[in-house]
Design a protein around this motif. Sequence first.
Motif, PDB file in Angstrom:
ATOM      1  N   ARG A 153     -32.939  41.108   5.221  1.00 36.49           N
ATOM      2  CA  ARG A 153     -32.729  39.937   4.375  1.00 36.49           C
ATOM      3  C   ARG A 153     -32.096  38.771   5.111  1.00 36.49           C
ATOM      4  NH1 ARG A 153     -30.975  41.238  -1.846  1.00 36.49           N
ATOM      5  NH2 ARG A 153     -32.129  39.366  -2.388  1.00 36.49           N
ATOM      6  N   HIS A 187     -24.378  37.947  -1.294  1.00 32.66           N
ATOM      7  CA  HIS A 187     -23.995  39.102  -2.083  1.00 32.66           C
ATOM      8  C   HIS A 187     -22.613  39.478  -1.586  1.00 32.66           C
ATOM      9  CE1 HIS A 187     -28.461  39.182  -1.748  1.00 32.66           C
ATOM     10  NE2 HIS A 187     -28.395  39.479  -3.016  1.00 32.66           N
ATOM     11  N   TRP A 266     -28.394  43.495  -9.261  1.00 34.25           N
ATOM     12  CA  TRP A 266     -29.195  44.219 -10.263  1.00 34.25           C
ATOM     13  C   TRP A 266     -29.062  45.735 -10.064  1.00 34.25           C
ATOM     14  CZ3 TRP A 266     -28.584  39.592 -11.066  1.00 34.25           C
ATOM     15  CH2 TRP A 266     -29.272  38.853 -12.017  1.00 34.25           C
ATOM     16  N   GLU A 590     -36.463  42.122   1.564  1.00 33.41           N
ATOM     17  CA  GLU A 590     -35.400  42.812   0.846  1.00 33.41           C
ATOM     18  C   GLU A 590     -35.808  44.278   0.677  1.00 33.41           C
ATOM     19  OE1 GLU A 590     -34.695  41.223  -3.047  1.00 33.41           O
ATOM     20  OE2 GLU A 590     -33.725  43.063  -3.710  1.00 33.41           O
TER      21      GLU A 590
HETATM   22  C1  BGC Z   1     -31.378  41.315  -5.337  1.00 31.70           C
HETATM   23  C2  BGC Z   1     -30.693  40.039  -5.757  1.00 31.70           C
HETATM   24  C3  BGC Z   1     -31.505  39.358  -6.819  1.00 31.70           C
HETATM   25  C4  BGC Z   1     -31.688  40.308  -7.974  1.00 31.70           C
HETATM   26  C5  BGC Z   1     -32.474  39.729  -9.136  1.00 31.70           C
HETATM   27  C6  BGC Z   1     -31.727  42.192  -6.520  1.00 31.70           C
HETATM   28  O1  BGC Z   1     -32.546  43.232  -6.105  1.00 31.70           O
HETATM   29  O2  BGC Z   1     -30.576  42.006  -4.414  1.00 31.70           O
HETATM   30  O3  BGC Z   1     -30.511  39.195  -4.655  1.00 31.70           O
HETATM   31  O4  BGC Z   1     -30.881  38.168  -7.204  1.00 31.70           O
HETATM   32  O5  BGC Z   1     -32.386  41.458  -7.499  1.00 31.70           O
HETATM   33  O6  BGC Z   1     -33.797  39.583  -8.803  1.00 31.70           O
END
Ligand code: BGC
Length: 858
Positions: A153, A187, A266, A590
């Motif tokens: 990321r 984060h 999340w 991610e």
């Molecule tokens: C990510 C966050 C993202 C959230 C909502 C999570 O998997 O780590 O950065 O804002 O999802 O989509």
Amino acid sequence: MKNSTKASIQSIVHAQLAGLAVGVLACLFWCSGNSVAQAPSPDSPAIEAKAKAMVAKLTLDQKIKLIGGVDSMFTNDIPAINLPRLKMSDASVGVRTWGPTTAYAGGAALAATWDREFAKELGEALGRDARARGVNFLLGPGVNIAKAPVNGRNFEYLSEDPYLNGALVAPYIEGVQSQGVSATVKHYALNNEEYNRHNVDVTADERTIRELYLPAFEAAVKQGHVDAVMDSYNLINGSHATQNEFLNLKVLKGKWGFLGVLMSDWDATYDGVAAANNGLDLEMPSPRFMNQQTLSTAVKNGTVKEATIDDKVLRLFRLALRYGWLDRPQLDTTQSTYSIADREVALKGALKSITLLKNEGHTLPLDQSKVKTIAIIGPDAWPAVTGGGGSSEAASFAPISIVTGIGNLVGPDVHVLYARGLPEMGDVFWQTHWEKGLTESTYQNKTFSGAAETATPQNINNYKQEWWGPEDKTPRSIRYSASFEAPKTGKYLVLAAASESDHFTVSVDGKQVIEQAQVEGQHPESATVDMSAGQTIKVVADYLPGFVGNRFGLGVVNEEDMIAADAKKFASVADVVILAVGFNTTTESEGFDRSFTLPWGQDALVEAIAAVNPHTVVTFIGGGGFDTRRWLDKVPALVHAWYPGQEGGTAIAQVLFGKHDPEGRLPVSFDRSWQDDPSYAFYYPIKGADTKLHVMENNHPAVDYDIPHVKYDDKLMVGYRYWTTTGKHPLFPFGFGLSYTTFSFSNLNVPATATSGSTVPVSFDVTNSGATEGAEVAQIYVSDPSSKAKRPERELKGFEKVQLAPGETKHVTISLDARAFSYWDETKHDWTIDPGKFIVLVGDSSENTPLHADLTVN
Ligand code: BGC
């Protein structure tokens, strides 16, 4: 955005603040984003009183309902008090959750601009896009330190340096929030790898945390006055971010005085009571833990105070009142969902971030009058690669690929030849000819043992791109055994891919060459083997599916034959080749870490094309450094284009043809190899040290998670701090980037002495000594040779991007505040300055600082 709309948003905000006791403080906040206030200004007493009155009207159940998300991207509404659902959207490179959008050069690309004004402009554009979609919370910016190049990321984050991150994040947030939209800095904290991101426990000492990993968040709170913070997935020193007392209560809400909303990432919450008591205000995307069942009982039995819940709700109401979310629709139909103004911001970001790393013999800029045929080759040439993968992935309205960008610029008189150059992954899988047949043995256990059901497919081509699927509850393991005979002598690529939560290994003649651990997402893995004509290798792949079905692919291909014939042909007839290599949403994302080497086959592609046409310019798309060792000395030019957003193709074309000076500078040190990186030895969990975490969720069976432990024993020796302290050199240093013109620095003026804690003015001249217009990033580093504590040899403490016409000189003045001379004293638990000698260094990278002056701090 129309001026009238801008004025109306400002007037809403200002009307709420005007005439109030703390109006002056508030105006400092709203009117000057670069204010160096020490803590966020509180809202007006009127807002505070109104927010409290709203809280008082609610039952405990209603309050608990407000601290858990709903429908993945919303907070709950309470019609009785006129509170609507508040809408959220990701974030890092565009307002992406609600359909097509404008994809910008964000994250690492923004950091490569080193441009505070642009950061603000980008924030404003994102804020406008959010309003055009009725979004209240933008789930960005991400500011985690790019500690290691393999973090999946990094492209969403900024740089390896806390000062640079802080300097860019504050105006960015100010830009977003000026549009009546809350930014969410994320984060929080020490989330520097995607590897097993939900479960890793990061151990770091307080000094390292304070000096490296927190300052960008601190700047977001104290200077950017960010409205929301998102806790990360990982554990920090033994406790999950969402229930981390030190980070959430002591630092964020305590020392920094954060008054906004602290939300979870999340599904990053693991204990409702612990999260409620340790600062979490909003559990996203749903109240799995901070819910009625847990919290009403906890309030009744006294383990959570009702006042604690009230404070969480109060924080949400503050924002709602501050922005007028109760009184006006967040959806602003006077904004455009798609606009040329946004495209201009996207183009500007791409142009400002493109970083020229090698330019032998002035290969670049290309002379449009001399180029008659141009070959554009490579997997990143088309379609446009605007960003990496995961929750930031933005589908843009009009992405411009490198092929179309260059074609549009050169016009009809130049022949533009395009070839991908490499096969698609599935083609390698199905075209592999397994010499002695192939056996697929499926075992009804996870250990490849006992009796197996066998099949003899022609190839191993079950790979599917999806991340998710229904979990496989039946124990299964699949072993593929096959032989491959080399049709000719050469290098062969063994390529394998599986989906998230699968695990596999591949061995060649009994030696394991690939292992893909069972972690969140996955990317294709490859290895090369040298073979002579007629040689046969035995290939065995052990595959453990995590989801129902089989999502595994495996193939072997001769590297030379893999390079498409049309690509070689085009390269041979072209005056110049633009070779577009790098990552994309499936290889850098991610949910998993990326490789340091280019994705499979691309090294071979560069070698093959450079051998045909030495006039080959490599253009790289991706979030940081990568392995160039196989071919860097064989190509004259290397351009790092980051993830350039939807206008990337246009920007790359403009830079290649000299319509715009390459003004990006590296926001990370660029390593030769992953093993060379100072964090390499401290990145993966300590083997054999996993512990268990017992998690109980209402109405679900308890789960025991394996917690791997990662120790940040590299401490402050991250990126250039390591390289400059050890006197060793990376391939390209932090802050480095070439230009089509040349710059010089002179006339450094630093006072000989300064009182500890005072602001020190540093001034110098930057001259464009070349023949074309360009922009230089003047960087100030500070050394503290007489410090009692061991400190990095130098640290970035100031910078300025300077636009200069040929021959022009600009005088730059930068003020160094107390923090520029401080370090974190572990005994005092505070910042401290050791009086004595400091050295102020000025230059164009962490390694090239031609000006320096001593300063004594008394
Ligand atoms: C990510 C966050 C993202 C959230 C909502 C999570 O998997 O780590 O950065 O804002 O999802 O989509």
